[in-house]
Write an enzyme that holds these catalytic residues in place. Structure first.
Site, PDB file in Angstrom:
ATOM      1  CB  CYS A 139      -0.932   0.008   1.213  1.00 54.42           C
ATOM      2  SG  CYS A 139      -2.123  -1.353   1.242  1.00 54.42           S
ATOM      3  CB  VAL A 140       4.047   2.165   1.594  1.00 48.72           C
ATOM      4  CG1 VAL A 140       5.200   1.388   0.978  1.00 48.72           C
ATOM      5  CG2 VAL A 140       4.539   3.473   2.179  1.00 48.72           C
TER       6      VAL A 140
END
Length: 358
Positions: A139-140
């Protein structure tokens, strides 16, 4: 310094409301009516109203091997990536052969040659285009991708760089697994993609390309949290690792990390008018808001993105960025912070100067 000159979010055509998805998916996780009811409650509490899927919903009832799902990832993902990049370049008034660096990220499928190589050929990019395929940031990676393009463009101010994120989370569904992590993820994650077109300072100035400037970035690894978020790679594919303590980690570490980052730029959290958070889920957004001392409305755009399409992993924060750019609701020249949380556990922070003059 570098400039974001276009952001183009895309979603698959197959869209369903959350209740319809739950009715199909819950029986695939368990045959126990009590457990199905619990899954339904988790999905209802996810903050998600609608999700887009790589395949028609009925296809998920059919058994699908890891290899078959990955083939879908390559086919559908490449189409979404092409759509996103074409839209982004057109919006910026650029052509595929203007691109000097192409960074591709995903955590929901694998390919060799990687999708960026296939995409470059399909789009007609130059044979000498630099490519960076990235897997594992999760997700980063949307925020990290912007940061890494900024790093490149700081040393190559005449270049154009493109970030492409493709996340087809639905293809990682684990059947016959009613664990809390799988139950939560099956109701939280959606499918989507996005492209970000960035230009070095000289290139943006010469072409008169508008958009927010990237002023600074910071990467943060939170010690002792390595086992809290990510994948276990098993015979059936990617099985989610999602600790219920993750919001506590965000609440403890994010605020100090952002405060330190801003202080290095001569700013405080009160100076930031625009906050662009990855659509990680209600508990993550609540924890981020508390850790940063933000009013509830500060992350409203991220909550709206979560409601509209679910957690799109690395593409999520890029969709939020696109919404903010379209909204034109921040004062010109004001600072904005874009951030995301991912496996590690890690955070990536990006400081923007909003709507900078050309």
């Amino acid at each position: 310094m570098s400039r974001i000159v276009a952001v183009s979010p895309v979603l698959p055509v197959h869209a369903y409301d959350q209740a319809t998805i739950t009715a199909v998916i819950a029986p695939l996780l368990t045959s126990d009516p009590v457990r199905q009811a619990a899954i339904q409650r988790l999905h209802t509490a996810s903050g998600v109203r609608t999700r887009h899927l790589a395949l028609p919903l009925e296809r998920y009832v059919e058994p699908m091997s890891f290899g078959q799902g990955n083939d879908v990832f390559i086919e559908v993902g490449l189409d979404l990536a092409e759509d996103a990049v074409r839209r982004g370049l057109k919006s910026a008034g650029l052509a595929p052969d203007d691109v000097d660096l192409l960074l591709f990220t995903s955590v929901t499928g694998i390919a060799a040659p990687s999708l960026d190589a296939l995409l470059a050929g399909r789009l007609g990019m130059r044979p000498d285009v630099k490519r960076i395929p990235v897997f594992g940031l999760g997700c980063v990676a949307g925020a990290a991708g912007i940061a890494r393009l900024h790093d490149h463009l700081a040393g190559h101010p005449d270049d154009v760089a493109v970030l492409v994120s493709v996340e087809l989370c639905s293809l990682t569904l684990q059947r016959d697994d009613d664990s809390l992590a799988n139950a939560v993820s099956s109701g939280l994650f959606g499918d989507g993609a996005a492209a970000v077109v960035m230009a070095g300072a000289r290139r943006a100035r010469e072409l008169g390309l508008p958009g927010p400037d990237v002023l600074a970035t910071r990467s943060c690894l939170f010690p002792g949290t390595e086992g809290l978020l990510g994948w276990d790679v098993v015979d059936t594919g990617f099985r989610i690792v999602l600790s219920p303590t993750l919001p506590d980690v965000v609440g403890t570490h994010l605020g100090p990390a952002v405060t330190s980052f801003l202080a290095a730029q001569g700013l405080a959290t009160d100076d930031v008018r625009t906050w662009l958070a990855h659509t990680g889920g209600p508990r993550i957004l609540d924890a981020a808001g508390r850790s940063l001392g933000l009013p509830p409305a500060a992350l409203a755009r991220s909550r709206a993105g979560l409601e509209r399409a679910g957690n799109l992993s690395s593409s999520g924060v890029l969709h939020v960025l696109a919404d903010a750019l379209a909204g034109h609701d921040a004062p010109p020249g004001s600072p904005a912070v874009l951030f995301a949380i991912g496996p590690g556990v890690s955070a990536e922070l990006v400081l923007l100067r909003w709507d900078a003059p050309s």
